[in-house]
Structures are given as structure tokens and as C-alpha cells.
Design a protein around this motif. Structure first.
Motif, PDB file in Angstrom:
ATOM      1  N   GLY A  49      -2.783   4.071 -48.641  1.00 18.44           N
ATOM      2  CA  GLY A  49      -1.844   4.860 -47.841  1.00 18.44           C
ATOM      3  C   GLY A  49      -2.585   5.886 -46.991  1.00 18.44           C
ATOM      4  N   TYR A  50      -1.827   6.601 -46.175  1.00 19.72           N
ATOM      5  CA  TYR A  50      -2.442   7.638 -45.337  1.00 19.72           C
ATOM      6  C   TYR A  50      -2.312   9.000 -46.013  1.00 19.72           C
ATOM      7  CZ  TYR A  50      -2.767  11.313 -41.877  1.00 19.72           C
ATOM      8  OH  TYR A  50      -3.093  12.476 -41.231  1.00 19.72           O
ATOM      9  N   PRO A  95      -1.290   2.426 -41.997  1.00 15.14           N
ATOM     10  CA  PRO A  95      -1.292   2.073 -43.419  1.00 15.14           C
ATOM     11  C   PRO A  95      -1.045   0.577 -43.646  1.00 15.14           C
ATOM     12  CG  PRO A  95       0.008   4.049 -43.065  1.00 15.14           C
ATOM     13  CD  PRO A  95      -0.338   3.509 -41.710  1.00 15.14           C
ATOM     14  N   PRO A 130       1.261   3.019 -52.931  1.00  8.65           N
ATOM     15  CA  PRO A 130       1.333   2.534 -51.549  1.00  8.65           C
ATOM     16  C   PRO A 130       1.501   1.018 -51.577  1.00  8.65           C
ATOM     17  CG  PRO A 130      -0.561   3.978 -51.848  1.00  8.65           C
ATOM     18  CD  PRO A 130      -0.004   3.736 -53.204  1.00  8.65           C
ATOM     19  N   GLN A 140      -3.442  -2.016 -45.414  1.00  8.05           N
ATOM     20  CA  GLN A 140      -2.939  -2.785 -46.559  1.00  8.05           C
ATOM     21  C   GLN A 140      -3.207  -4.283 -46.379  1.00  8.05           C
ATOM     22  OE1 GLN A 140       1.173  -1.491 -46.650  1.00  8.05           O
ATOM     23  NE2 GLN A 140       0.575   0.558 -47.314  1.00  8.05           N
ATOM     24  N   SER A 168       5.779   5.333 -46.130  1.00 14.29           N
ATOM     25  CA  SER A 168       4.688   6.291 -45.958  1.00 14.29           C
ATOM     26  C   SER A 168       5.275   7.702 -45.911  1.00 14.29           C
ATOM     27  CB  SER A 168       3.921   5.978 -44.666  1.00 14.29           C
ATOM     28  OG  SER A 168       2.788   6.806 -44.574  1.00 14.29           O
TER      29      SER A 168
END
Lengths: 421, 267
Positions: free
Chosen positions: A305-306, A210, A297, A214, A276
Motif C-alpha cells: 500500500g501507499y 498501489p 493492502p 500490487q 487505500s
């Protein structure tokens, strides 16, 4: 060259047999519009999703389905999560696989790559636009849809309100800079600003990836043939984590020792911001939901995000492909999906399901970020390359090598793996 | 007094260290749904059996226990029968290629189990034995480890005993059942405990070879009830449930087990 007549007949017979076998085994053809034309027995392997007993859920569902498709029998088998790949691979190799199976993106690309899965584009041909793009992307490999999305998850920023208050941090960090600015305040009050887990057992989907996304980076190039983790964005992400560790903003022992969720600093209320996390984690160890708040996120150049996607795939070897596809279509319809996801606290891949958790500030808060979720690395080697990358990241975070050396070494190993596969 | 107790102190420490993981397993299993702070949480102040309820939330529990008892029990008997007959042949008979055959068999120990999984599955599947107790048991009967242990034990039985029996007119079958097998009681008991343990804890083969939930064994059944993000307490509760019957078997057969270890140590 003239072919011997006997051999020619033999070749022709072989071709006919093969064609017949392919027609019998193949899962071509969509779902007939008339349910009375669909017949056969469908076996679905699913796993214990959610805490309730699946049999009590699935048996009434099968009965409901049969009202619409009276000639289709469905046998739902709830399999254990443990060793599911060994089980499925063995079954497929022995030509005893199920007709329908629940898969997540990591697995899907592996099985699709071996030709084990059928293209299910036709299952959603009439309402493809109702599915979220990221959900479909997660179930797509090599340009073909190999699974119909059933559920999605969200992991995002979550703050412990008590810790925030104690540290005097007034707003949920939105960016890396926000987190770095708030971190000394947490530390001054004896808390960790965040919690980065770096032990080799941890998936990178909820730790490094993530942050990489980002920063605008990618694990693999667009064609999936080259590792790009050692890009400038990758370096920036790793240096960001290293800064958090070197300054004592995240526990250093979490880099080497696998910590059980229950015994982690997060569960002990010693962490201000997790980067996360899913709110469902709180329920596992009965942490008060009221004490937590979610935010978007984190963002460096973009906020992402995941989130995993779970979907139903039809196996290429299915003898009753039309019936299997009809079942998949029915289970992933708007009404069924709504019921399934709501009962298990997952999020719907279909837009028409609407908001499921609007009244819940925490889960409803997560729901807002559904479209910002990415499912991980869609590659048959997705899992394997994680194992190559993890030790290098760990070495850099423990100060054994520089972040640049670590990422270059990881990229070289991943490239070698991709070249071999 | 102190002199008498002192030599036992190291043993007591080892005993505590051995029992400690089991203590942790039981204590954590009754700490359902609560953040754990170690070592504080190892004092069972709050006891909640919710994790057991979650682990046992299946109506097929009785069948799974029955299947596991059948799988483990029948396997123990058959493995011991086959291993002892083969071990006798390898230990006391001289025939062409016996050594090559024996070491080839023992070489099976070096083949990773995962490599043989798919061929074994295909074989069982083609024989129509998938999802049956026969299909579950048969592939586990050729147990190289059991054969090796049995052979090593039988080698130690004096040849004179066999010669004397032959002079008295005993045939091969009689020698095996009346001379060899009674001598093997300790190793048979020890092996029986081990084989029972291996089968009781076996997960991968039953997972692959069974299809219907009614045919699951306990390990597969318990796992099939557990959600992915299951708490530590539920995992521990499942471990306790799986562990209790083996503990019972061990306690019942303990003297055979200890005797077996002692005797093989003296050989």
C-alpha cells in the motif's frame, strides 16, 4: 602555460575564500558526542501536523532540548502547508532558508537533486538498524540519506461493516479476485463495491500506484530513467480498475469530478470496501470508527500500500549544521518520536518505539501493515510525472482509448520528461 | 404591479446566484465534522461553531488582523498616491519616451508573478527588509493595473480645465492636487476598494516575506493553524473570517464603488 603572477594570486585568493565559505556554510561533520561542544541558533520550519496547536507542543520541547544542549537556541516556525514549495525554494534561492525543514519523499528528492540538502547519515550512524527499511528508503536519494524519518502513515483496505453485512459479504477482501467476487453482491444491494477516484486533482499515490505495485509493476525503472508503467503489470492494474468501472462497482462520476471528502460516497456510507484509506479520515467527518474494519493492502501478486514518510532534513546552507543535526537527532530519538507520533496518530519509523496503538482495533490494525507501505516515486520528477500520467489513465477509464494505448502514451510522455531533466 | 415587478425578476435571479456561494460558505462553516449530503446539508438545521474555534485556535489572531489592516491600509494609500502621480504624468504630459515607458510598465502585467518572486525576495533580503512591514509593502507599490486604470480616467479629464488653471497662474503641484485629484475621487475610491481587496487576500508574498508568526498577515496565519487534512467546515470558517472585514469595507465604500463603475461606463 604560465599564469600571470597577479592572476595566480587572484586565483589562489578566490580558492581560499571559496574554501572558507564552504567550510563556514557547509554542513559537514556529524553531531559531537559532547553536547556542551555544540552551539548556535537553529531555525526549523515545520507544518501543522495534527490538529493541535504546534506552538504549545514545540516551545516546551525546545526548553527540554536546551537542558541537554544549553548552547543551542532553537526557533521552531510553524509554516502553512499551502505554497510550501514556493516558500522554501524562494528562501533557499535567497540564501535565507531555515536550518532544518520537514519534508516528505516527493519534495526531498527534488531538493536533494539541486544540492540543497545535507547528507544526514551521521545523525543516525549509531542506530540506523532501528529504523524501518522503507522509511529510510523514502528519505534516501542517490544512495545518500537526506532526511531522518519522523513519522509514517498507512493507507490500506477498509470496510464498512454495515454495508458488508447488508450485502452478505462475510470477510474483508484480501485480493483483487476477492473484491471482484464480492462486488456483484454490493451492487445488488445498491452499494458501490469500492471507490476509485480518477479526477485529475487526485494524487496517484492513493489511487493507481498501489494497484500497480500490487500487480508487481513499477512506475520507473530501477535507475529512474525509464517509465515502466506500460508493463504487463501496469496493463493488468488499469484493466482491473476499468472492470470495476464498467460494471458499475465504483462511481463513474468520481473519474471526472473532484469530490470533497465530506460529500463523497465513502462519507455517505455507500461504499463497501475502500482500497487505500487511512482510518484518520474517519475522524475528519466524525464517522463511527466502530463501523469500520481494516484489512491488509489488496494483493494481486503482492500486498502493498501507499504510506508516506515525513522526516527532518538539514539544509546544506545551514550555518550551524552540528547544532541542527543535534536537534534532528533529539527530535527523532525513540522517546520523542513516540510522543510526537502518538499525539498525532501517526506511526513510528523506529522499531524501538514499539506498537503505539495496540489497544485500538482500527489504528492498531493499520499499524501491522507498516512494513508493507511504499512512499511513492522517489524521483525529482515524481510530482511532475503524475500530471503527465493522470489524463491518460482517465481517458482509458472513460473509454476514450484502450488501456494499452493510454499507458504507452503516458510512458512516452514521461520518458520525454525524464530525458529533458 | 406585475408589470413593475417583472423587469426586476432577472436582476433578482442574478442577485440570488451571486449571493448563493456566500450562503454556501457560511452554512458549510457551521456543519463542523459531519458528512455532507448536498443539497440537504445546505439547510442549516445543525449549527456547530466548532470549525470557527478550530480556525481561530491561535493566540496571535489580534496581531494578524492588525498586520493585515496595516498592510492593506498603508498599501492602499501609497498605491493610490504613486499611481495617480504617475498616471497624471502619462496622461497629460508629453515627454521623451513617455509612450515606451508607459507600455513597458504595462507589460509588467504579462510577467507571471512567480517569475519575479525570487528576484524580489533576494532584493528585499539584501536590503535587510525581510520580515518587516516595509519589506512587505514596498514591492507591491508599483502597481501596473492601478496605474493603467488611473491613466485611462485622467485622460478623460478635459485639457481645458488644466489650461484654465495655468492661465490663472496655478503651478503643476496645485493643478494636480486642486484640479486633477478632486476629479479622480470616484476612480480613487474604486481603486482603493480593489487594492484593499488584493492586499487583504494576498497570500504568497506575505508567506515568503514574513518569517516570525508575529509578523504574519491573516491569510498566512490562518493557514499556519490548519492541519493538512482539514475539514471543509474549517476551510469555510477560515474563509468567512477572512471575508468579513472586506465585506465591511465594501459596504462602507459601496456608493463610491458604484459611482466609479457608473462614471467609467459613461466615459
Amino acid at each position: 602555460m604560465q599564469m600571470n603572477p597577479i592572476r595566480r594570486i587572484g586565483a589562489l585568493a578566490t580558492a581560499v575564500v571559496l574554501a572558507a565559505a564552504m567550510a563556514a556554510c557547509g554542513s559537514g561533520g556529524g553531531v559531537p558526542s559532547d553536547p556542551s561542544q555544540v552551539s548556535g541558533k537553529v531555525t526549523m520550519w515545520i507544518y501543522p501536523i495534527g490538529a493541535d496547536l504546534e506552538k504549545t507542543w514545540w516551545q516546551p520541547k525546545v526548553a527540554e532540548f536546551r537542558k541537554k544542549y544549553p548552547k543551542v537556541n532553537v526557533d521552531v516556525v510553524v509554516q502553512p502547508w499551502a505554497n510550501r514549495d514556493e516558500q522554501l525554494t524562494t528562501a533557499i534561492a535567497g540564501n535565507k532558508g531555515p536550518d532544518v525543514v520537514y519534508l516528505i519523499p516527493d519534495q526531498l528528492s527534488q531538493y536533494a537533486d539541486t544540492g540543497a540538502l545535507a547528507d544526514v547519515t551521521d545523525v543516525i550512524s549509531s542506530d540506523r538498524s532501528d529504523f524501518r527499511d522503507n522509511a529510510l528508503q523514502a528519505m534516501t536519494y542517490d544512495g545518500k540519506l537526506y532526511g531522518v524519518p519522523l513519522l509514517m502513515s498507512v493507507t490500506t483496505t477498509m470496510v464498512n461493516k454495515k454495508v458488508m453485512q447488508a450485502a452478505g459479504v462475510t470477510s474483508v477482501p484480501q485480493t483483487w479476485d476477492d473484491l471482484l467476487a464480492a462486488a456483484p453482491k454490493f451492487k445488488a444491494k445498491g452499494y458501490y463495491a469500492t471507490y476509485y477516484i480518477g479526477d485529475p486533482k487526485q494524487t496517484l499515490n492513493q489511487t493507481f500506484y498501489p494497484l500497480l505495485w500490487q500487480a508487481g509493476g513499477e512506475v520507473l525503472s530501477a535507475d529512474g530513467k525509464k517509465c515502466t508503467i506500460n508493463s504487463a503489470a501496469g496493463l493488468k492494474a488499469l484493466e482491473f480498475v476499468k472492470k470495476l468501472i464498467d460494471n458499475g462497482y465504483t462511481p463513474k462520476d468520481a473519474l471526472t469530478a473532484a469530490q470533497q471528502a465530506e460529500t463523497s460516497p465513502f462519507a455517505q456510507g455507500k461504499v463497501g470496501v475502500t482500497i487505500s484509506t487511512a482510518s484518520a479520515d474517519l475522524a475528519t467527518y466524525k464517522l463511527s470508527k466502530e463501523n469500520y474494519q481494516v484489512g491488509p493492502p489488496l494483493k494481486d501478486v503482492k500486498s502493498v500500500g501507499y504510506g508516506t514518510v515525513g522526516g527532518l532534513s538539514v539544509l546544506q546552507s545551514s550555518q550551524n549544521a552540528a547544532a541542527a543535526k543535534a536537534w534532528v537527532q533529539w527530535v527523532t530519538s525513540t522517546a520523542q518520536m513516540k510522543e510526537f507520533d502518538k499525539s498525532r496518530s501517526y506511526f513510528p519509523p523506529r522499531k524501538s518505539v514499539g506498537s503505539l496503538y495496540a489497544s485500538d482495533p482500527l489504528v492498531g490494525g493499520e499499524e501491522k501493515y507498516l512494513d508493507q507501505m511504499r512512499p511513492g516515486v522517489i524521483s525529482p520528477q515524481g510530482r511532475a510525472l503524475m500530471d503527465l500520467i493522470k489524463p491518460h489513465l482517465q481517458a482509458a477509464l472513460l473509454g476514450k482509448v484502450t488501456p494499452k494505448q493510454a499507458l504507452d502514451a503516458a510512458a512516452a510522455e514521461v520518458d520525454a520528461l525524464l530525458a529533458r531533466s | 404591479m406585475r408589470r413593475r415587478l417583472l423587469p426586476h425578476l432577472p436582476l433578482a435571479l442574478v442577485a440570488v446566484a451571486t449571493v448563493f456561494p456566500f450562503y454556501v460558505m457560511v452554512v458549510l462553516s457551521v456543519q463542523h465534522g459531519r458528512p455532507l449530503s448536498l443539497p440537504g446539508s445546505l439547510l442549516p438545521i445543525h449549527i456547530d461553531f466548532g470549525a470557527y474555534a478550530e480556525a481561530l485556535a491561535g493566540s496571535d489572531m489580534g496581531r494578524w488582523i492588525g498586520n493585515t489592516v496595516a498592510y492593506s491600509g498603508i498599501s492602499v494609500v501609497l498605491v493610490l498616491v504613486f499611481a495617480s502621480i504617475a498616471a497624471y504624468a502619462f496622461a497629460k504630459k508629453r515627454f521623451f519616451g513617455s509612450k515606451v515607458l508607459f507600455w513597458t510598465f504595462i507589460a509588467m502585467l504579462m510577467v507571471p508573478y512567480h517569475l519575479t518572486l525570487i528576484p524580489q525576495f533576494i532584493l528585499i533580503s539584501k536590503l535587510g527588509l525581510l520580515d518587516t512591514m516595509t519589506g512587505l509593502i514596498v514591492p507591491t507599490l508599483a502597481n501596473a493595473q492601478a496605474l493603467f486604470l488611473m491613466r485611462q480616467f485622467i485622460i478623460g479629464i478635459p485639457d481645458e480645465l488644466i489650461e484654465a488653471a495655468k492661465i490663472d497662474g496655478a503651478g503643476e503641484v496645485r493643478i494636480f492636487f486642486q484640479i486633477i485629484l478632486p476629479q479622480c475621487k470616484p476612480i480613487l475610491a474604486t481603486l482603493g476598494v480593489f487594492v484593499f481587496l488584493w492586499h487583504w487576500n494576498d497570500f504568497l508574498w506575505p508567506l515568503v516575506a514574513t518569517r516570525s508568526p508575529g509578523n504574519y498577515v491573516l491569510t498566512v496565519g490562518l493557514y499556519s493553524l490548519q492541519a493538512k487534512d482539514v475539514s471543509l467546515a474549517v476551510t469555510m470558517a477560515a474563509a468567512v473570517i477572512t471575508f468579513l472585514p472586506i465585506l465591511l469595507v465594501y459596504l462602507l465604500l459601496q456608493r463610491y464603488f458604484v459611482r466609479g463603475v457608473t462614471m467609467s461606463g459613461m466615459k
